[in-house]
Motif scaffolding. Structure first.
Motif, PDB file in Angstrom:
ATOM      1  N   LEU A   3      -2.124  -7.523   5.758  1.00  0.00           N
ATOM      2  CA  LEU A   3      -1.880  -7.426   4.325  1.00  0.00           C
ATOM      3  C   LEU A   3      -1.664  -5.966   3.948  1.00  0.00           C
ATOM      4  O   LEU A   3      -2.228  -5.067   4.572  1.00  0.00           O
ATOM      5  N   GLY A   4      -0.886  -5.744   2.901  1.00  0.00           N
ATOM      6  CA  GLY A   4      -0.631  -4.384   2.452  1.00  0.00           C
ATOM      7  C   GLY A   4      -1.424  -4.024   1.204  1.00  0.00           C
ATOM      8  O   GLY A   4      -1.846  -4.889   0.440  1.00  0.00           O
ATOM      9  N   TYR A   5      -1.622  -2.715   1.018  1.00  0.00           N
ATOM     10  CA  TYR A   5      -2.258  -2.209  -0.208  1.00  0.00           C
ATOM     11  C   TYR A   5      -1.596  -0.897  -0.602  1.00  0.00           C
ATOM     12  O   TYR A   5      -0.970  -0.223   0.225  1.00  0.00           O
ATOM     13  N   ASP A   6      -1.729  -0.528  -1.898  1.00  0.00           N
ATOM     14  CA  ASP A   6      -1.176   0.735  -2.391  1.00  0.00           C
ATOM     15  C   ASP A   6      -2.232   1.821  -2.501  1.00  0.00           C
ATOM     16  O   ASP A   6      -1.952   2.986  -2.246  1.00  0.00           O
ATOM     17  N   THR A  66     -10.051 -10.509  11.062  1.00  0.00           N
ATOM     18  CA  THR A  66      -8.833 -11.314  10.953  1.00  0.00           C
ATOM     19  C   THR A  66      -7.894 -10.914   9.817  1.00  0.00           C
ATOM     20  O   THR A  66      -6.751 -11.357   9.782  1.00  0.00           O
ATOM     21  N   ARG A  67      -8.376 -10.104   8.860  1.00  0.00           N
ATOM     22  CA  ARG A  67      -7.488  -9.623   7.781  1.00  0.00           C
ATOM     23  C   ARG A  67      -7.347  -8.105   7.909  1.00  0.00           C
ATOM     24  O   ARG A  67      -8.242  -7.361   7.521  1.00  0.00           O
ATOM     25  N   MET A  68      -6.243  -7.660   8.453  1.00  0.00           N
ATOM     26  CA  MET A  68      -5.989  -6.231   8.588  1.00  0.00           C
ATOM     27  C   MET A  68      -5.294  -5.726   7.320  1.00  0.00           C
ATOM     28  O   MET A  68      -4.243  -6.250   6.920  1.00  0.00           O
ATOM     29  N   LEU A  69      -5.896  -4.697   6.669  1.00  0.00           N
ATOM     30  CA  LEU A  69      -5.357  -4.137   5.429  1.00  0.00           C
ATOM     31  C   LEU A  69      -4.798  -2.751   5.716  1.00  0.00           C
ATOM     32  O   LEU A  69      -5.525  -1.859   6.170  1.00  0.00           O
ATOM     33  N   VAL A  70      -3.502  -2.574   5.429  1.00  0.00           N
ATOM     34  CA  VAL A  70      -2.822  -1.317   5.753  1.00  0.00           C
ATOM     35  C   VAL A  70      -1.988  -0.861   4.556  1.00  0.00           C
ATOM     36  O   VAL A  70      -1.586  -1.678   3.723  1.00  0.00           O
ATOM     37  N   PRO A  71      -1.712   0.431   4.434  1.00  0.00           N
ATOM     38  CA  PRO A  71      -0.854   0.900   3.337  1.00  0.00           C
ATOM     39  C   PRO A  71       0.534   0.258   3.411  1.00  0.00           C
ATOM     40  O   PRO A  71       1.124   0.155   4.492  1.00  0.00           O
ATOM     41  N   GLY A  79     -19.526 -18.917   8.320  1.00  0.00           N
ATOM     42  CA  GLY A  79     -18.171 -18.479   8.602  1.00  0.00           C
ATOM     43  C   GLY A  79     -17.856 -17.072   8.132  1.00  0.00           C
ATOM     44  O   GLY A  79     -18.668 -16.401   7.494  1.00  0.00           O
ATOM     45  N   GLY A  80     -16.665 -16.627   8.454  1.00  0.00           N
ATOM     46  CA  GLY A  80     -16.226 -15.294   8.056  1.00  0.00           C
ATOM     47  C   GLY A  80     -14.716 -15.195   7.958  1.00  0.00           C
ATOM     48  O   GLY A  80     -13.983 -15.979   8.561  1.00  0.00           O
ATOM     49  N   LYS A  81     -14.265 -14.247   7.180  1.00  0.00           N
ATOM     50  CA  LYS A  81     -12.833 -13.902   7.086  1.00  0.00           C
ATOM     51  C   LYS A  81     -12.792 -12.388   6.907  1.00  0.00           C
ATOM     52  O   LYS A  81     -12.460 -11.864   5.835  1.00  0.00           O
ATOM     53  N   SER A  82     -13.142 -11.694   7.964  1.00  0.00           N
ATOM     54  CA  SER A  82     -13.521 -10.292   7.862  1.00  0.00           C
ATOM     55  C   SER A  82     -12.335  -9.358   7.674  1.00  0.00           C
ATOM     56  O   SER A  82     -11.363  -9.404   8.429  1.00  0.00           O
ATOM     57  N   PRO A  83     -12.420  -8.459   6.674  1.00  0.00           N
ATOM     58  CA  PRO A  83     -11.361  -7.474   6.441  1.00  0.00           C
ATOM     59  C   PRO A  83     -11.483  -6.299   7.407  1.00  0.00           C
ATOM     60  O   PRO A  83     -12.578  -5.929   7.837  1.00  0.00           O
TER      61      PRO A  83
END
Length: 474
Positions: A387-390, A283-288, A247-251
């Motif tokens: 999801l967000g990040y700083d 499937t996990r999009m990481l954005v500011p 499986g995967g949960k790719s960022p």
């Protein structure tokens, strides 16, 4: 109505040891599309013994002979290309265009890749007075999934044939039609009796019999991590090699200088393709955090442009594979909302006008944190979490905070930073700025996404043993 009630063992179509059938459902209509027989341990034993007998001669074939065989298989595949695409659409609901341009294309693509590798592959190397030989491992058990059915068959069978192995295939019982056509192709191409064998059945019966059989030298499995654990457990007493793509949960990290319009749109489309049923989907999009509102607006527009409908309608995506999968996806969407995610597009229930068939709304969940269930579990449907990040360091930490490690994605304008981030990600394949697929690139995962690699030259190593012959140079 397709009736595929025989197995292919020792070069012939044979009846199962014990008659037992399973209806195969067309996920677009919920109607019965065909029947297959479900095999038993006795069927597996018969197939494995045929493969063992064939190994004695096939393992000694020359590279030139195997090149000629692969060339015949490729030629025959091309004559059955339309049949293969139609079977994939019927068995797992892939839109006709996706089945023709991607799903069926991967089958011939892996055959052609194996052929190209075989022509130049070094099976022997002399180091001083020692000869190092790479020899076929033996009888291989191949267990494949339903989401990219012929892709997963081809990326195992092609290198196994190329390296001189013999094999027993158990395709998914949910999507078995493409495997039947694949077998007809190999038979017509003149694959020697016993080299390739097909036994349909379920995982607890046929899959377990293959992975535990003492005459199977390696088992290659693609599927869920849960099922992969069972395969490894069943294989352990015979100390056979176990190769797994799980499986995967790719960022999907969008760096602050990324082209957000392009990268967000591509990320949404990447998740929705194949109705979200791809283990390497981003499937996990990481954005500011500072760009979150902008990203959600772009993602909403992109998701709402994804059309859902009958595979023959020209829609972007078709149904998911089954009622059980539909129910799982609905449960996880609802859980995401209950845990505080923002519904950006889609949501629970079926799309309007599509009450028959296992159709899911293209869904985007925003403002997700990495402890939510939808950020931890593989949904395997057209559902994107954002999801967000700083800081970039935080993005990398979130990306790696998962038990999986199959794939990862990075987008940005600064090539140096994109490459630096890629080097920090714990994943078997990292895609930079929406790069095109590469069938020569190794494919496989870190951590609970499996072990070993498929595709291209690296796939050959899974099917080979290494022998050192000392004193060769004397």
């Amino acid at each position: 109505m397709r009736d595929y009630l025989k197995f292919y063992i020792d070069g012939a179509w044979v009846d199962p040891a014990v008659p037992r059938t399973l209806d195969v459902t067309n996920p677009a209509t919920e109607g019965v599309a065909g029947r297959i027989s479900l095999g038993s341990a006795e069927d597996v034993d018969r197939a494995v013994r045929a493969a063992r007998r064939a190994f004695a001669s096939y393992s000694q074939t020359t590279v030139a002979e195997r090149i000629a065989l692969l060339e015949r298989v490729i030629a025959e595949y091309k004559t059955r290309y339309a049949d293969m695409a139609a079977a994939i659409t019927e068995e797992m609901g892939a839109p006709a265009m996706l089945a023709q341009k991607a799903q069926a294309a991967m089958g011939v693509g892996h055959l052609q890749t194996a052929l190209a590798v075989l022509k130049d592959y070094a099976f022997e190397e002399q180091r001083g007075g020692t000869l190092i030989r790479k020899e076929p491992i033996g009888v291989c058990g191949l267990i494949t999934p339903w989401n990219w059915p012929v892709n997963q068959i081809a990326c195992k069978v092609a290198p196994a044939l190329a390296t001189g192995c013999t094999m027993v295939l158990k395709p998914s019982e949910i999507a078995p039609f493409s495997a039947q056509i694949w077998t007809e192709i190999l038979h017509a191409a003149g694959v020697p009796a016993g080299v390739f064998n097909l036994v349909n059945g379920d995982g607890p019966t046929v899959g377990a019999a293959i992975s535990s059989h003492p005459e199977v030298d390696m088992v290659s499995f693609t599927g869920s991590t849960r099922a992969g654990v069972e395969v490894a457990r069943n294989a352990a007493p015979t100390v056979k090699r176990v190769h797994q793509e799980l499986g995967g949960k790719s960022p999907n990290i969008l760096l602050p200088d990324a082209d957000f319009q392009r990268a967000v749109t591509a990320g949404v489309k990447g998740v929705m393709s194949n109705s979200g049923q791809s283990c390497n989907a981003p499937t996990r999009m990481l954005v500011p955090h500072a760009r979150m509102d902008e990203v959600l607006a772009i993602a909403k527009t992109a998701a709402e442009s994804v059309t859902v409908g009958d595979p023959a309608s020209g829609a972007s995506i078709g149904p998911v594979i089954s009622a059980a999968q539909w129910d799982k996806i609905q449960t996880l969407i609802s859980k995401g909302l209950d845990e505080g995610a923002t519904l950006v597009a889609g949501g629970p229930g079926k799309p309007a006008g599509l009450e028959r068939g296992y159709y899911v709304k293209p869904t985007v969940l925003g403002r997700v944190n990495n402890q939510m269930t939808v950020a931890r579990e593989e949904i395997f449907g057209p559902v994107l979490t954002i999801l967000g990040y700083d800081t970039v360091d935080e993005a990398v930490a979130i990306a790696n905070d998962t038990p999986y490690g199959l794939a990862a994605y990075v987008s940005g304008s600064d090539a140096g930073q994109v490459r630096q981030v890629a080097g920090r990600l714990r994943a078997g394949q990292v895609n930079l700025n929406s790069a095109a697929p590469d069938l020569m690139a190794p494919f496989g995962g870190f951590k609970q996404s499996g072990n070993g690699r498929e595709w291209g030259e690296h796939a050959f190593g899974e099917f080979l043993e290494v022998k050192a012959v000392l004193g060769w140079g004397q």
